[in-house]
Each structure stands twice: as C-alpha cells, then as structure tokens.
Design an enzyme around this catalytic site. Structure first.
Site, mmCIF file in Angstrom:
data_model
loop_
_atom_site.group_PDB
_atom_site.id
_atom_site.type_symbol
_atom_site.label_atom_id
_atom_site.label_comp_id
_atom_site.label_asym_id
_atom_site.label_seq_id
_atom_site.Cartn_x
_atom_site.Cartn_y
_atom_site.Cartn_z
ATOM 1 N N ARG A 168 0.803 -1.225 0.000
ATOM 2 C CA ARG A 168 0.000 0.000 0.000
ATOM 3 C C ARG A 168 0.837 1.278 0.000
ATOM 4 O O ARG A 168 0.301 2.372 -0.025
ATOM 5 C CB ARG A 168 -0.953 -0.026 1.213
ATOM 6 C CG ARG A 168 -2.039 -1.091 1.116
ATOM 7 C CD ARG A 168 -2.706 -1.378 2.452
ATOM 8 N NE ARG A 168 -1.921 -2.292 3.287
ATOM 9 C CZ ARG A 168 -2.270 -2.658 4.527
ATOM 10 N NH1 ARG A 168 -3.379 -2.177 5.064
ATOM 11 N NH2 ARG A 168 -1.498 -3.490 5.218
ATOM 12 N N ASN A 210 -5.458 -4.627 18.378
ATOM 13 C CA ASN A 210 -4.160 -5.248 18.583
ATOM 14 C C ASN A 210 -3.093 -4.340 17.996
ATOM 15 O O ASN A 210 -3.172 -3.954 16.840
ATOM 16 C CB ASN A 210 -4.160 -6.602 17.859
ATOM 17 C CG ASN A 210 -2.773 -7.208 17.789
ATOM 18 O OD1 ASN A 210 -1.995 -7.079 18.727
ATOM 19 N ND2 ASN A 210 -2.480 -7.884 16.685
ATOM 20 N N ASN A 215 1.184 1.842 6.943
ATOM 21 C CA ASN A 215 0.844 0.967 5.817
ATOM 22 C C ASN A 215 0.711 1.735 4.517
ATOM 23 O O ASN A 215 0.736 1.163 3.444
ATOM 24 C CB ASN A 215 -0.460 0.218 6.095
ATOM 25 C CG ASN A 215 -0.344 -0.644 7.343
ATOM 26 O OD1 ASN A 215 0.556 -1.467 7.446
ATOM 27 N ND2 ASN A 215 -1.220 -0.424 8.296
ATOM 28 N N ARG A 228 28.810 26.110 3.096
ATOM 29 C CA ARG A 228 28.981 24.700 2.721
ATOM 30 C C ARG A 228 30.047 24.025 3.581
ATOM 31 O O ARG A 228 30.703 24.661 4.397
ATOM 32 C CB ARG A 228 29.291 24.627 1.226
ATOM 33 C CG ARG A 228 28.079 25.049 0.367
ATOM 34 C CD ARG A 228 28.451 25.218 -1.089
ATOM 35 N NE ARG A 228 29.188 24.059 -1.590
ATOM 36 C CZ ARG A 228 29.960 24.082 -2.672
ATOM 37 N NH1 ARG A 228 30.109 25.198 -3.374
ATOM 38 N NH2 ARG A 228 30.590 22.991 -3.050
ATOM 39 N N LYS A 273 32.659 27.958 0.928
ATOM 40 C CA LYS A 273 32.942 26.529 0.976
ATOM 41 C C LYS A 273 34.379 26.295 1.419
ATOM 42 O O LYS A 273 35.279 27.001 0.957
ATOM 43 C CB LYS A 273 32.727 25.930 -0.425
ATOM 44 C CG LYS A 273 32.989 24.452 -0.506
ATOM 45 C CD LYS A 273 33.557 24.030 -1.857
ATOM 46 C CE LYS A 273 35.064 24.144 -1.876
ATOM 47 N NZ LYS A 273 35.691 23.607 -3.091
ATOM 48 N N SER A 332 35.007 45.948 -4.335
ATOM 49 C CA SER A 332 33.903 45.187 -4.935
ATOM 50 C C SER A 332 34.273 44.672 -6.322
ATOM 51 O O SER A 332 35.115 45.251 -7.009
ATOM 52 C CB SER A 332 32.671 46.084 -5.060
ATOM 53 O OG SER A 332 32.241 46.470 -3.781
HETATM 54 C C1 UD1 Z 1 -0.973 -6.513 11.865
HETATM 55 C C2 UD1 Z 1 -1.781 -7.428 12.792
HETATM 56 C C3 UD1 Z 1 -3.001 -6.682 13.298
HETATM 57 C C4 UD1 Z 1 -2.570 -5.432 14.013
HETATM 58 C C5 UD1 Z 1 -1.659 -4.566 13.129
HETATM 59 C C6 UD1 Z 1 -1.044 -3.495 13.974
HETATM 60 C C7 UD1 Z 1 -1.402 -9.714 12.009
HETATM 61 C C8 UD1 Z 1 -1.958 -10.859 11.268
HETATM 62 N N1 UD1 Z 1 -2.165 -8.622 12.072
HETATM 63 O O1 UD1 Z 1 -1.770 -6.223 10.724
HETATM 64 O O2 UD1 Z 1 -3.740 -7.494 14.179
HETATM 65 O O3 UD1 Z 1 -3.713 -4.689 14.397
HETATM 66 O O4 UD1 Z 1 -0.590 -5.342 12.573
HETATM 67 O O5 UD1 Z 1 -0.240 -2.622 13.205
HETATM 68 O O6 UD1 Z 1 -0.324 -9.810 12.538
HETATM 69 N N2 UD1 Z 1 5.587 -9.082 8.148
HETATM 70 C C9 UD1 Z 1 6.597 -9.992 7.930
HETATM 71 N N3 UD1 Z 1 6.327 -11.110 7.211
HETATM 72 C C10 UD1 Z 1 5.113 -11.377 6.687
HETATM 73 C C11 UD1 Z 1 4.082 -10.444 6.914
HETATM 74 C C12 UD1 Z 1 4.348 -9.304 7.662
HETATM 75 O O7 UD1 Z 1 7.731 -9.800 8.384
HETATM 76 O O8 UD1 Z 1 4.958 -12.426 6.044
HETATM 77 C C13 UD1 Z 1 5.883 -7.883 8.944
HETATM 78 C C14 UD1 Z 1 5.711 -6.598 8.157
HETATM 79 O O9 UD1 Z 1 6.948 -6.192 7.590
HETATM 80 C C15 UD1 Z 1 5.245 -5.601 9.208
HETATM 81 C C16 UD1 Z 1 4.551 -6.482 10.265
HETATM 82 O O10 UD1 Z 1 4.982 -7.806 10.020
HETATM 83 O O11 UD1 Z 1 6.333 -4.957 9.812
HETATM 84 C C17 UD1 Z 1 3.047 -6.388 10.193
HETATM 85 O O12 UD1 Z 1 2.568 -6.818 8.935
HETATM 86 P P1 UD1 Z 1 1.383 -6.097 8.181
HETATM 87 O O13 UD1 Z 1 1.130 -6.812 6.898
HETATM 88 O O14 UD1 Z 1 1.620 -4.640 8.111
HETATM 89 O O15 UD1 Z 1 0.161 -6.413 9.171
HETATM 90 P P2 UD1 Z 1 -1.165 -5.569 9.389
HETATM 91 O O16 UD1 Z 1 -2.113 -5.871 8.293
HETATM 92 O O17 UD1 Z 1 -0.832 -4.173 9.626
HETATM 93 CA CA CA Z 2 0.993 -2.905 9.437
#
Ligand code: UD1
Ligand code: CA
Length: 457
Positions: free
Chosen positions: A16, A172, A230, A336, A354, A408
């Site tokens: 996104r 969460n 996001n 600079r 500079k 000047s």
């Molecule tokens: C997630 C939570 C959601 C919470 C929200 C808070 C889950 C399933 N959902 O949703 O409950 O309210 O965060 O911000 O956890 N990532 C990985 N590997 C993956 C997928 C994600 O490392 O396969 C990492 C991403 O880089 C990111 C974090 O996990 O830093 C969260 O992933 P994201 O896809 O942003 O989850 P949300 O949809 O925001």
């Molecule tokens: Ca997220």
C-alpha cells in the site's frame, strides 16, 4: 530480565506504499522505520535481537548493518511473506529455549520504551502480555475479542471480522510478550485458513487462551506510539506526531520555538540557554547551539556548531560548518562543508562559502563566492567578489592576510596570496600575489573617446 529475546518483523513489502523501497526503509525524522524500532528495542538490553527480513532483503540488511555497525543482530530470512505467524516461525531457530520473546513490528516506528517496560513488568514467566489500544477509527487493525468475564480470548483481523466485530474499538497493536517454552508448538499449529490465506501471529492468542494461559494486556497511552505505517497518509501522520514530540522536548529543555508545529528535526539538536528558533527551520544530523543563539525563519542547518550570541538570519543554509561567537550570518547565506567562521564575522546575503576559514571580525556581506580560502582577521570582501578556485581540473587556495580590503567586483584567481593590510582596487582581476600594506589594482584603465558619439551619428 534474563533471556529476553526480541523479534522484529520486517519482511513485508508494504504494497500500500506504492514504492520500490521496502516498507521498513521509509523514514520518519530522516530515520528509517526499522531504525526507530531497533533503537527502542536496544534500550531494553535484550539477550538477542532477531530481525526477520525478506522483501528487499539485502537492502534492509546492509542499511541496518551500516547504521548499527557495532551491534550483532541475528538475521532470519523469510523467503516468502506468508504472514506474521510465518515470520515468527522463521525466527524460532534463533531464540533461546527458555525466557521470553517480545515481538515488535518493523512498521510501527514510534513505539515507546515506557509501554514496553510496563509489558515486561507484567510478564510472569508463563503468561502472554499484549499491548492493546483504543482507536476511535479501528479500521484495518485486528480487533480484541473478549469473553463475558472480559478476558481476552483472541484477535480477529479486519478482513475476517463479522459485522458486529467491526465496531470493536479495542485493537491489537502487534506487540506481544510470549513464553519461549510454548512458542514452537503454537507456531507449528497455526493455519492459513483465513481470508488472506496467511499465517497470522494473532491466532496464537486464541490458541494460548484455550490452553489456559493467562492473556494479560497493557493499554497504550498515546495512540501514535502504536500506529502502523501501511500507506503514505499514515507515514505523513506519524512524521507530524514525531516532529511534535521532538518540538516538545526542545521546548521543555528551554529553547524558544515560535511555533512548535513549524519546525522539523531530522537528527539531534542540543542548545544552551535562551536560544530562539523562528518558524520553518530544518535541523539535520547533529546541531549544537550555544547560548542566546537566534535562528531565523526558513533556515536549514545540518551538522553545524553555532556558538554563543550568533544570529543566523532567515533563509540561510549551513552544512558541516562551525560558526563561532557573535557572528551574523544571512539572510540568504549558503555555508557549505568544511567552513569555519570565526568570532564577530559577518556573512551576508547571497554569499556562498565553501571549505574556508573566515577570520575574526571579517565581513563578506554581499553576492560573493569564497571557496578554498583562508581569510584573516578584520578583512573586508567587497560585494560581488569571487575566489576563482577551480581551473577546470584542480582546486586552488586563496590566502588573504589580516586587515586586507578587497574592493567590490574583484576576481581572485587562485592560487593567490594577498599580503596583509593591502588594498585591492574594485573590479580588479588579481592573478599574482599582492604586496602587504600597498594598493594593488589590476583592471583596464578607463578612457574617454572624445567625439565618438558625434562621429557615429
Ligand atoms: C498486523 C496485525 C493486526 C494489528 C496490526 C497493527 C497480524 C496478522 N495482524 O496487521 O492485528 O492490528 O498489525 O499494526 O499480525 N511481516 C513480515 N512477514 C510477513 C508479513 C508481515 O515480516 O509475512 C511484517 C511486516 O513487515 C510488518 C509487520 O509484520 O512490519 C506487520 O505486517 P502487516 O502486513 O503490516 O500487518 P497488518 O495488516 O498491519
Ligand atoms: Ca501494518
């Protein structure tokens, strides 16, 4: 706490964001999201920090290794981003068998140390501690599900919520403390039977509850500390939140800011007493201000030391430089790298300097370029003068002795040395060293051509 493992989930792409940059490398306050999270993690003195990386893998790794050169992180590669639960699974082999794991999300940059410390205090060795938040607009976040005794029994992701669950405002945040002893079993039992076909870390909560594990929680006090990035709208929002908190720190330390909403800190600012910063200034890198320093509107300072009683007038841009006491710089000065301006010197509008030293009490006030020059004390450089320091191949030095007066419109063709106390006639093109305490003039003589106009007619 002994055997505190921290797992930072940072493998996601961030679809996104519509960007080629991995999400966690986007910046707030000129610091990547992941850097913010890791710095906070380190303050908890964990036994180890495991970073789960995947999308944009090497880029993420080399960025972090560059910044935290002296630190050892464990890198867990998640080849395919199959969900946050799967990401945690990738970290499992690197965790200590006992102790606890604090999970942090790499895209929630402003998480505060106070909330995390409070969570750690609530951890009793076998429970789960979650960080929750109440959001007026909970859209996009996982919702906390509670039973009739108001115990937390699970989390439902936005896309899997029923109509009724959509109204739940308790969300969460993505921060959990989990007991390592049970983790492997739980993670291996996760399924991807949900609307996104992903392994959700959030499903661990219901699993643990069903085993009779206590699910405790801390409610976050400040919303922005738990907000995720996001999309660009959220990135901009958190940037403003971050800037406002930086501004408050400066105000609380005694700096006068004309408007706390119109300042940007992209590094570190330290200031003495009675400094005043006008609107729309940007500070980058390490900026140190002495006492009674004034910074005019729209100025940009990057890695700069400004000593007591100096005034930087509006719209000046200063980088990698030192401005000593009681100077006046600007408006519209550009200073600079590798420049030192000594006490009581004045640098005025549309002056670029500079790699030069300007001596005490010297003046370079209008429309001038000074490059690779060593200028003594009490020198006056007239308007529109230029050190011609570059011959197309190499840079050359200009040395100007104390008390020299440069008229000047003078071109100083370097390398050249102006003897102390000398005067250079305006409009000169100086190509040879000049004598001290003498007048040097190097310009075509003015003539009058009598009768020329008449003849032309
Ligand atoms: C997630 C939570 C959601 C919470 C929200 C808070 C889950 C399933 N959902 O949703 O409950 O309210 O965060 O911000 O956890 N990532 C990985 N590997 C993956 C997928 C994600 O490392 O396969 C990492 C991403 O880089 C990111 C974090 O996990 O830093 C969260 O992933 P994201 O896809 O942003 O989850 P949300 O949809 O925001
Ligand atoms: Ca997220």
């Amino acid at each position: 706490m002994q055997n505190l493992n921290i797992v930072v989930l940072a493998a996601g792409q961030g679809k996104r964001m519509y960007s080629d940059l991995p999400k966690v490398l986007h910046k707030i306050g000129n610091k990547t999201l992941l850097e913010h999270v890791i710095q906070t993690a380190q303050r908890l003195c964990p036994t180890r920090v495991v970073i789960v990386y995947g999308h944009g893998g090497e880029q993420v790794k080399s960025h972090i290794n560059n910044i935290f050169a002296d630190n050892e992180f464990v890198w867990a590669y998640q080849e395919q981003q199959l969900g946050t639960g799967h990401a945690l699974k990738c970290a499992l082999p690197h965790l200590t068998p006992n102790g606890a794991t604090l999970v942090l999300y790499g895209d929630v940059p402003l998480i505060d140390i106070e909330s995390l410390t409070e969570m750690l205090m609530k951890y009793d060795g076998s429970n789960i501690v979650m960080l929750t938040a109440m959001f007026d607009n909970p859209f996009g976040y996982g919702r906390i599900i509670r039973n009739n005794e108001s115990q937390i029994i699970g989390i439902v992701e936005e896309r899997d919520t029923s109509q009724g669950e959509k109204f739940i405002k308790e969300v969460n945040t993505g921060f959990y403390i989990l007991p390592n002893g049970r983790l492997t079993d739980w993670v291996n039992n996760l399924s991807n039977d949900n609307s996104q076909g992903e392994y959700y870390i959030t499903d661990l909560i219901a699993m643990a509850y069903n085993e009779g594990i206590d699910i405790d929680y801390i409610e976050a006090k400040h919303h922005h500390t738990t907000m995720g990035v996001n999309n660009k709208l959220q990135l901009e929002y958190l940037e403003r939140m971050f800037q406002e908190s930086c501004a408050k720190i400066l105000l609380n330390s005694g700096i006068t800011l004309i408007d706390k909403k119109r300042i940007d800190i992209r590094g570190e600012v330290n200031a003495g007493r009675d400094c005043v910063i006008d609107i729309n200034c940007i500070f980058e890198g390490r900026v140190v201000l002495g006492n009674r320093v004034k910074i005019g509107a729209g100025s940009i300072l990057k890695n700069v030391i400004v000593d007591d009683d100096t005034e930087i007038k509006p719209y000046s841009i200063i980088e990698d430089a030192q401005i000593n006491k009681s100077c006046v710089i600007g408006p519209f000065s550009r200073i600079r790298p590798q420049t030192v301006i000594n006490q009581q010197a004045h640098v005025g509008n549309f002056v670029e300097i500079k790699n030069s030293v300007i001596g005490c009490g010297s003046k370079v006030n209008h429309l001038t370029y000074i490059g690779d020059a060593d200028i003594g004390n009490a020198v006056n450089i007239g308007a529109g003068s230029v050190t011609c320091n570059y011959d197309g191949k190499n840079k050359h030095k200009t040395i100007i002795g104390d008390n020299v007066f440069v008229g000047s419109g003078t071109m100083l063709v370097a390398p050249v040395n102006l003897g102390e106390g000398g005067v250079i006639g305006a409009g000169s093109t100086i190509t040879k060293n000049t004598e001290p305490h003498e007048l040097s003039v190097a310009r075509a003589k003015q003539i009058t051509v009598f009768g020329w106009l008449k003849r032309r007619r």
